[in-house]
Scaffold this active site. Structure first.
Site, mmCIF file in Angstrom:
data_model
loop_
_atom_site.group_PDB
_atom_site.id
_atom_site.type_symbol
_atom_site.label_atom_id
_atom_site.label_comp_id
_atom_site.label_asym_id
_atom_site.label_seq_id
_atom_site.Cartn_x
_atom_site.Cartn_y
_atom_site.Cartn_z
ATOM 1 N N SER A 98 -4.834 -6.221 -11.635
ATOM 2 C CA SER A 98 -6.016 -6.844 -11.045
ATOM 3 C C SER A 98 -7.084 -5.876 -10.557
ATOM 4 O O SER A 98 -8.173 -6.310 -10.177
ATOM 5 C CB SER A 98 -5.589 -7.760 -9.904
ATOM 6 O OG SER A 98 -4.968 -8.915 -10.415
ATOM 7 N N SER A 203 -7.501 -16.292 -7.053
ATOM 8 C CA SER A 203 -7.233 -17.028 -8.288
ATOM 9 C C SER A 203 -7.644 -16.206 -9.500
ATOM 10 O O SER A 203 -8.824 -15.865 -9.666
ATOM 11 C CB SER A 203 -7.994 -18.354 -8.288
ATOM 12 O OG SER A 203 -7.868 -19.017 -9.534
ATOM 13 N N THR A 347 -6.048 -3.842 -5.276
ATOM 14 C CA THR A 347 -4.712 -3.538 -5.771
ATOM 15 C C THR A 347 -4.475 -4.341 -7.038
ATOM 16 O O THR A 347 -5.234 -5.255 -7.371
ATOM 17 C CB THR A 347 -3.646 -3.904 -4.729
ATOM 18 O OG1 THR A 347 -3.751 -5.302 -4.412
ATOM 19 C CG2 THR A 347 -3.822 -3.085 -3.458
ATOM 20 N N GLY A 348 -3.426 -3.987 -7.753
ATOM 21 C CA GLY A 348 -3.116 -4.716 -8.977
ATOM 22 C C GLY A 348 -1.651 -4.629 -9.315
ATOM 23 O O GLY A 348 -1.046 -3.558 -9.216
#
Length: 412
Positions: A98, A203, A347-348
């Site tokens: 993300s 989302s 962050t992801g």
């Protein structure tokens, strides 16, 4: 090798291994005396400790890079591959999940600067009939609300059927292709989380729609626009958008996943190769710690957007307690740290890879980290260590990203 065995192995052999960390570059104007170099090195002792602490959660390896007035510091802990024991390398590539979202946001903001759309345009204007069903209404949702997650649009990765694809069914379905239209259709089968503008919920569907708007406005693939507007101008030589290809460009380590299992006896497995089309504009990008630092330095430093759009990027909304203390802008989160420093961060998380990129005001101090396991770790500890010089608490290794104050904004 199950999670418990991995933790024992890491706590034993890997946690006691020497971590490679060195100042790689020093600006010409900076002093180069041995004492000064040692001081710069010592400034990252807390970061080194925080990286090593991640290994106690069973994470195989951690890669990090920081840039500030003192130069560029690179560190690693643990290994890139449990089989070979190869260390993680500064040039290693990994999936950033993300963290990809801010790339998509930047393109839309640049298009607005060119007068080709407005953040206050309705989604319906650009994607007629796409956001409809079960209470969703694209006529009442703006582009801005997509980017700051106040649209109320249901998150397609929360769909129970999709959760099975990402979890128990990951091995079987990891190479399947998913189209943006299919992902949005999955979301439209559910009621909205709230009426547009009346809440906040992270989302992934918002950024699938944002990518679709980019394509409608520009007339080009969203990946083409990111390459043209961000990757090439900033010189991100290790950053790619793989599309439907499951391959990782070299060099890279191994990404280990438990596919979301909470069973401590689950055996982590290799998730390095996967078709990331299910993440698309919300999370498909591959990058390096160096490229993420370069990108965040340019973005938060005001080099990618005109002043008006920079203000839009950094105009934040409340996350309604979902990220305690943090506020969310247009693809970046404003996070206050314990020492009074504020960072702009994202962050992801994607199978086998958990990443963080952050920068202080003006992009003067940046840091990027990657963990090659997805069942533990504490990104808050890494952030506090690098930007506050705060060594991790004794129990920080017990935190999972989901329980961390700096919640992992993830695809899954």
């Amino acid at each position: 090798m199950n999670v418990r065995t991995v933790r024992r192995a890491v706590t034993g052999a890997l946690a006691t291994a020497a971590m490679t960390a060195a100042v790689l570059t020093v600006p010409a104007a900076a002093a180069t005396a041995d004492g000064d170099a040692a001081g710069r090195h010592d400034r990252h002792s807390a970061t080194r400790s925080a990286m090593e602490a991640q290994l106690r959660t069973g994470i195989p390896g951690v890669l990090g890079q920081a840039r500030d007035a003192g130069g560029t510091w690179q560190g690693s802990a643990g290994v890139a591959d449990l089989g070979t024991g190869r260390p993680r390398l500064p040039q290693d590539r990994f999936r950033i999940g993300s963290v990809s979202k801010v790339f998509t946001s930047v393109v839309l903001l640049q298009l607005e600067a060119e007068g080709r759309l407005s953040l206050d345009d309705s989604v319906e204007r650009w994607l007629p009939g796409v956001v409809r069903g079960n209470g969703h209404d694209g006529r009442k949702i703006t582009v801005r609300q997509l980017l700051n997650h106040t649209s109320g649009v249901y998150n397609y990765t929360a769909d129970p059927g999709f959760q099975k694809l990402l979890g128990p069914g990951f091995r079987e379905h990891r190479f399947e292709t998913h189209t943006p239209a299919e992902l949005v259709k999955t979301a439209m089968a559910h009621a909205p989380d709230f009426r547009p503008g009346e809440g906040w919920n992270y989302s992934n569907t918002n950024y699938i729609l944002a990518g679709m708007v980019v394509e409608k406005v520009s007339g080009h693939a969203y990946a083409t626009e990111i390459e043209r507007r961000v990757i090439r101008p900033v010189g991100l030589r290790g950053t790619t958008l793989p599309g439907t290809s499951p391959k990782m460009p070299d060099p890279h380590g191994t990404a280990y996943t438990t596919a979301g299992s909470e069973d401590p006896d689950t055996k982590p497995f290799d998730a390095t190769e996967l078709n990331p089309s299910w993440g698309w504009a919300a999370g498909e990008i591959i990058s390096t710690t160096g490229d993420l630092n370069r990108f965040y330095g340019a973005l938060i430093g005001g080099k990618l957007l005109p002043a008006a759009q920079q203000r839009e990027l950094q105009t934040t909304v409340s996350t309604r307690g979902q990220m305690p203390g943090a506020r969310y802008g247009l693809g970046v989160a404003e996070i206050p740290l314990s020492c009074g420093v504020t960072v702009w961060s994202h962050t992801g998380g994607i199978h086998g890879s958990v990443s963080l990129a952050a920068a202080t005001a003006g992009g003067k101090h940046t840091a990027a980290f990657n963990l090659n396991g997805d069942w533990g770790g504490d990104l808050t500890a890494l952030t506090e260590a690098e930007f506050c010089g705060k060594a991790p608490a004794a129990d920080s290794a017990a935190r999972t990203p989901e329980r961390s104050p700096q919640k992992v904004m993830t695809l899954r």
